[in-house]
Design an enzyme around this catalytic site. Sequence first.
Site, PDB file in Angstrom:
ATOM      1  N   CYS A   6      25.518  35.048  40.886  1.00 47.20           N
ATOM      2  CA  CYS A   6      24.399  34.743  41.794  1.00 47.20           C
ATOM      3  C   CYS A   6      24.964  34.197  43.109  1.00 47.20           C
ATOM      4  CB  CYS A   6      23.439  33.737  41.176  1.00 47.20           C
ATOM      5  SG  CYS A   6      22.275  34.418  39.976  1.00 47.20           S
ATOM      6  N   ASP A  29      36.716  43.456  42.073  1.00 47.36           N
ATOM      7  CA  ASP A  29      37.080  42.479  41.047  1.00 47.36           C
ATOM      8  C   ASP A  29      38.299  41.680  41.515  1.00 47.36           C
ATOM      9  OD1 ASP A  29      36.440  42.350  37.710  1.00 47.36           O
ATOM     10  OD2 ASP A  29      38.261  41.383  38.445  1.00 47.36           O
ATOM     11  N   HIS A  45      19.078  37.550  39.051  1.00 47.09           N
ATOM     12  CA  HIS A  45      19.811  37.226  37.825  1.00 47.09           C
ATOM     13  C   HIS A  45      19.206  37.885  36.589  1.00 47.09           C
ATOM     14  CE1 HIS A  45      22.513  34.812  35.327  1.00 47.09           C
ATOM     15  NE2 HIS A  45      21.519  34.861  34.455  1.00 47.09           N
ATOM     16  N   ASN A  86      30.062  44.756  29.594  1.00 48.37           N
ATOM     17  CA  ASN A  86      30.308  43.970  28.387  1.00 48.37           C
ATOM     18  C   ASN A  86      29.089  43.103  28.108  1.00 48.37           C
ATOM     19  OD1 ASN A  86      32.981  44.942  28.070  1.00 48.37           O
ATOM     20  ND2 ASN A  86      33.669  43.535  29.668  1.00 48.37           N
ATOM     21  N   GLY A  92      33.585  40.465  25.143  1.00 47.18           N
ATOM     22  CA  GLY A  92      34.397  39.860  26.206  1.00 47.18           C
ATOM     23  C   GLY A  92      33.646  39.630  27.495  1.00 47.18           C
ATOM     24  N   THR A  94      32.566  37.514  30.140  1.00 46.62           N
ATOM     25  CA  THR A  94      32.924  36.159  30.572  1.00 46.62           C
ATOM     26  C   THR A  94      31.942  35.612  31.603  1.00 46.62           C
ATOM     27  OG1 THR A  94      34.419  37.040  32.247  1.00 46.62           O
ATOM     28  CG2 THR A  94      35.381  36.494  30.108  1.00 46.62           C
ATOM     29  N   HIS A  97      26.090  37.218  33.912  1.00 47.41           N
ATOM     30  CA  HIS A  97      25.185  37.844  34.886  1.00 47.41           C
ATOM     31  C   HIS A  97      25.509  39.331  34.801  1.00 47.41           C
ATOM     32  CE1 HIS A  97      23.302  37.835  39.191  1.00 47.41           C
ATOM     33  NE2 HIS A  97      23.601  39.099  38.913  1.00 47.41           N
ATOM     34  N   HIS A  99      26.671  42.861  34.921  1.00 51.25           N
ATOM     35  CA  HIS A  99      27.552  43.529  35.888  1.00 51.25           C
ATOM     36  C   HIS A  99      28.133  44.773  35.251  1.00 51.25           C
ATOM     37  CE1 HIS A  99      29.916  40.482  33.709  1.00 51.25           C
ATOM     38  NE2 HIS A  99      30.951  41.309  33.790  1.00 51.25           N
ATOM     39  N   HIS A 101      31.290  47.276  35.469  1.00 52.83           N
ATOM     40  CA  HIS A 101      32.637  47.508  35.991  1.00 52.83           C
ATOM     41  C   HIS A 101      32.756  48.992  36.321  1.00 52.83           C
ATOM     42  CE1 HIS A 101      34.567  43.734  34.321  1.00 52.83           C
ATOM     43  NE2 HIS A 101      33.532  43.818  33.505  1.00 52.83           N
TER      44      HIS A 101
HETATM   45  P1  5GP Z   1      33.419  40.380  32.147  1.00 53.00           P
HETATM   46  O1  5GP Z   1      34.659  39.885  31.466  1.00 53.00           O
HETATM   47  O2  5GP Z   1      32.333  39.337  32.116  1.00 53.00           O
HETATM   48  O3  5GP Z   1      32.945  41.720  31.698  1.00 53.00           O
HETATM   49  O4  5GP Z   1      33.836  40.607  33.645  1.00 53.00           O
HETATM   50  C1  5GP Z   1      33.892  39.591  34.595  1.00 53.00           C
HETATM   51  C2  5GP Z   1      34.771  40.077  35.708  1.00 53.00           C
HETATM   52  O5  5GP Z   1      34.585  39.256  36.816  1.00 53.00           O
HETATM   53  C3  5GP Z   1      36.279  40.044  35.360  1.00 53.00           C
HETATM   54  O6  5GP Z   1      36.828  41.349  35.485  1.00 53.00           O
HETATM   55  C4  5GP Z   1      36.844  39.066  36.383  1.00 53.00           C
HETATM   56  O7  5GP Z   1      38.121  39.431  36.852  1.00 53.00           O
HETATM   57  C5  5GP Z   1      35.805  39.087  37.480  1.00 53.00           C
HETATM   58  N1  5GP Z   1      35.703  37.833  38.213  1.00 53.00           N
HETATM   59  C6  5GP Z   1      35.648  36.575  37.679  1.00 53.00           C
HETATM   60  N2  5GP Z   1      35.526  35.656  38.656  1.00 53.00           N
HETATM   61  C7  5GP Z   1      35.503  36.363  39.828  1.00 53.00           C
HETATM   62  C8  5GP Z   1      35.394  35.947  41.199  1.00 53.00           C
HETATM   63  O8  5GP Z   1      35.288  34.774  41.539  1.00 53.00           O
HETATM   64  N3  5GP Z   1      35.412  36.937  42.128  1.00 53.00           N
HETATM   65  C9  5GP Z   1      35.531  38.264  41.797  1.00 53.00           C
HETATM   66  N4  5GP Z   1      35.536  39.144  42.806  1.00 53.00           N
HETATM   67  N5  5GP Z   1      35.620  38.679  40.529  1.00 53.00           N
HETATM   68  C10 5GP Z   1      35.610  37.732  39.554  1.00 53.00           C
HETATM   69 ZN    ZN Z   2      23.390  35.076  38.069  1.00 47.96          ZN
END
Ligand code: 5GP
Ligand code: ZN
Length: 113
Positions: A6, A29, A45, A86, A92, A94, A97, A99, A101
């Site tokens: 957000c 990323d 969100h 994910n 996984g 993390t 919110h 998203h 990839h």
């Molecule tokens: P998830 O693991 O939730 O599927 O993907 C989260 C993604 O967000 C990860 O690939 C991680 O590298 C990316 N990420 C985490 N924090 C930040 C940030 O502050 N800025 C950017 N641009 N990407 C982030």
């Molecule tokens: Zn959010």
Amino acid sequence: MDCLFCKIANGEIPSTKVYEDDLVYAFRDIEPQAPVHVLIIPKKHITSVNDINHENCSIVGHIFKVAAQIAKSEGIAEDGYRIVTNIGDLAGQTVKHLHYHMLGGRSLQWPPG
Ligand code: 5GP
Ligand code: ZN
């Protein structure tokens, strides 16, 4: 709400923008797993696919329309790429919110780990 994406979507936390409109924000990323690694998020969100419903589901079609445009502008549309989201801890996720990839620019393995 204390949500990293957000804050990225509203500019509170800086990011490298790839695309933006009223509904969607796309950015690179911070830890790219491929030569092209773009995250596409709804500005509003939504925690994950688990929270997509009748009221908010139109954003998903919009996100994929934007994804097709980004794939072309990133030069990966013809060679191929992957879009993955994910959901929850076992997958996984993390950042809680929604998203997507977008990964491209190299050969990708299947199945993912
Ligand atoms: P998830 O693991 O939730 O599927 O993907 C989260 C993604 O967000 C990860 O690939 C991680 O590298 C990316 N990420 C985490 N924090 C930040 C940030 O502050 N800025 C950017 N641009 N990407 C982030
Ligand atoms: Zn959010």
